[in-house]
Enzyme design. Structure first.
Site, short mmCIF file in Angstrom:
data_model
loop_
_atom_site.label_atom_id
_atom_site.label_comp_id
_atom_site.label_asym_id
_atom_site.label_seq_id
_atom_site.Cartn_x
_atom_site.Cartn_y
_atom_site.Cartn_z
N LYS A 42 -2.40 9.32 -0.75
CA LYS A 42 -3.45 9.84 0.13
C LYS A 42 -2.89 10.96 1.01
O LYS A 42 -3.55 11.98 1.21
CB LYS A 42 -4.02 8.71 1.01
CG LYS A 42 -4.80 7.64 0.26
CD LYS A 42 -6.02 8.19 -0.45
CE LYS A 42 -7.25 8.30 0.40
NZ LYS A 42 -8.41 8.82 -0.43
N LEU A 61 0.81 -1.22 0.00
CA LEU A 61 0.00 0.00 0.00
C LEU A 61 0.84 1.27 0.00
O LEU A 61 0.32 2.37 0.17
CB LEU A 61 -0.93 0.02 1.22
CG LEU A 61 -2.03 -1.03 1.29
CD1 LEU A 61 -2.85 -0.85 2.56
CD2 LEU A 61 -2.94 -0.97 0.07
N GLN A 71 2.49 3.20 -2.21
CA GLN A 71 2.15 4.32 -3.10
C GLN A 71 0.78 4.89 -2.75
O GLN A 71 0.58 6.11 -2.76
CB GLN A 71 2.19 3.91 -4.57
CG GLN A 71 1.94 5.07 -5.53
CD GLN A 71 2.91 6.24 -5.30
OE1 GLN A 71 4.12 6.06 -5.34
NE2 GLN A 71 2.38 7.43 -5.04
N TYR A 72 -0.16 4.01 -2.44
CA TYR A 72 -1.50 4.45 -2.07
C TYR A 72 -1.43 5.39 -0.85
O TYR A 72 -2.01 6.49 -0.87
CB TYR A 72 -2.39 3.23 -1.77
CG TYR A 72 -3.69 3.57 -1.10
CD1 TYR A 72 -4.75 4.14 -1.81
CD2 TYR A 72 -3.87 3.33 0.26
CE1 TYR A 72 -5.93 4.47 -1.19
CE2 TYR A 72 -5.05 3.66 0.89
CZ TYR A 72 -6.09 4.22 0.18
OH TYR A 72 -7.26 4.56 0.80
N LEU A 73 -0.71 4.97 0.17
CA LEU A 73 -0.64 5.77 1.40
C LEU A 73 0.10 7.09 1.16
O LEU A 73 -0.28 8.13 1.70
CB LEU A 73 0.03 4.97 2.52
CG LEU A 73 -0.78 3.75 2.99
CD1 LEU A 73 0.04 2.86 3.93
CD2 LEU A 73 -2.08 4.18 3.69
#
Ligand code: NAP
Length: 212
Positions: free
Chosen positions: A130, A123, A125-127
């Site tokens: 965000k 996660l 890149q996602y975090l």
């Protein structure tokens, strides 16, 4: 009547947000969807829709809206590029359009864990994306609330949560309760310019949010 644009309205949490908002006095949800075929689901519930894509021009979509909710996400497509395109750049572009339209409040559906993007390699890149979107919102000049839930489930909502700027633990929360938190955050006095981590818990949502 406050018009509230919900980006990601066709998503699992987004559908619940517009449905709760539809029955809340003083508010009118406007579901932002990507495809014409997604419109009837909302029209059958007397919910207004607007076609909009976070990867395209958004100014016409946000014009005339009083408040905006970002509940979209790259979802099933977990490629780093799609994550940057939607979760980061899509959010930033909706924030820009909201600034241009003098939106009264922007409520961001973010995530727990954005402070430690390395903690879950899958996660990362996602975090990071965000976090970048959250920081962009904070410095946009808009009034905001940033809602950071743990893992989302489809369990029945209990309207009871735990909420704190930093909970320092992990856990889960039903999408239905996240949707209720987001709807309550549209009130200008609730979580004004604050970010909050939320998990399932034992405190009634309204009470949990006023104690932040
Ligand atoms: P979801 O069901 O995956 O829905 C995502 C929505 O975003 C879909 O309606 C999708 O549209 C829309 N979308 C994607 N790309 C778009 C674009 N270019 N323009 C406009 N809309 C676009 O979401 P969810 O599971 O309810 O989760 C909502 C959000 O919560 C997530 O995105 C995530 O950031 C956050 N979150 C999730 C978790 C978790 O455990 N899953 C935990 C914490 C936070 P279509 O319907 O057209 O595909």
């Amino acid at each position: 009547m406050k018009k509230v644009l919900v980006a990601g309205a066709n998503g699992q949490t987004g559908r619940q947000i517009v449905s709760i908002l539809k029955d809340k006095e003083g508010y009118e949800p406007v579901a932002m969807v990507r495809k014409e075929t997604q419109i009837p689901y909302f029209e059958e519930q007397n919910i207004s829709t607007v076609i909009g894509d976070l990867e395209k021009e958004l100014s016409g979509v946000v014009k005339g809206m009083d408040e905006v909710v970002f509940a979209a996400g790259s979802g099933g497509d977990t490629s780093d590029q799609k994550t940057v395109d939607i979760d980061e750049n899509g959010a930033k572009s909706l924030i820009d359009a909201s600034v241009d339209s003098n939106v009264e409040k922007f409520v961001m559906l973010s995530s727990m864990g954005t402070d430690q993007p390395d903690s879950i390699p899958s996660l990362k890149q996602y975090l990071k994306s965000k976090k970048a979107a959250d920081e962009y919102l904070k410095s946009s000049g808009l009034t905001y609330s940033i809602i950071k839930p743990g893992m989302l489930t489809n369990d029945e909502g209990k309207s009871e949560i735990q909420a704190k700027e930093r909970l320092n633990k992990s856990g889960k929360i039903p999408r239905n309760d996240v949707a209720k938190v987001i709807v309550q955050s549209l009130n200008s006095d609730i979580l004004k310019n604050k970010e909050v981590e939320i998990l399932e818990g034992q405190t009634e949502i309204g009470l949990a949010l006023t104690n932040i």
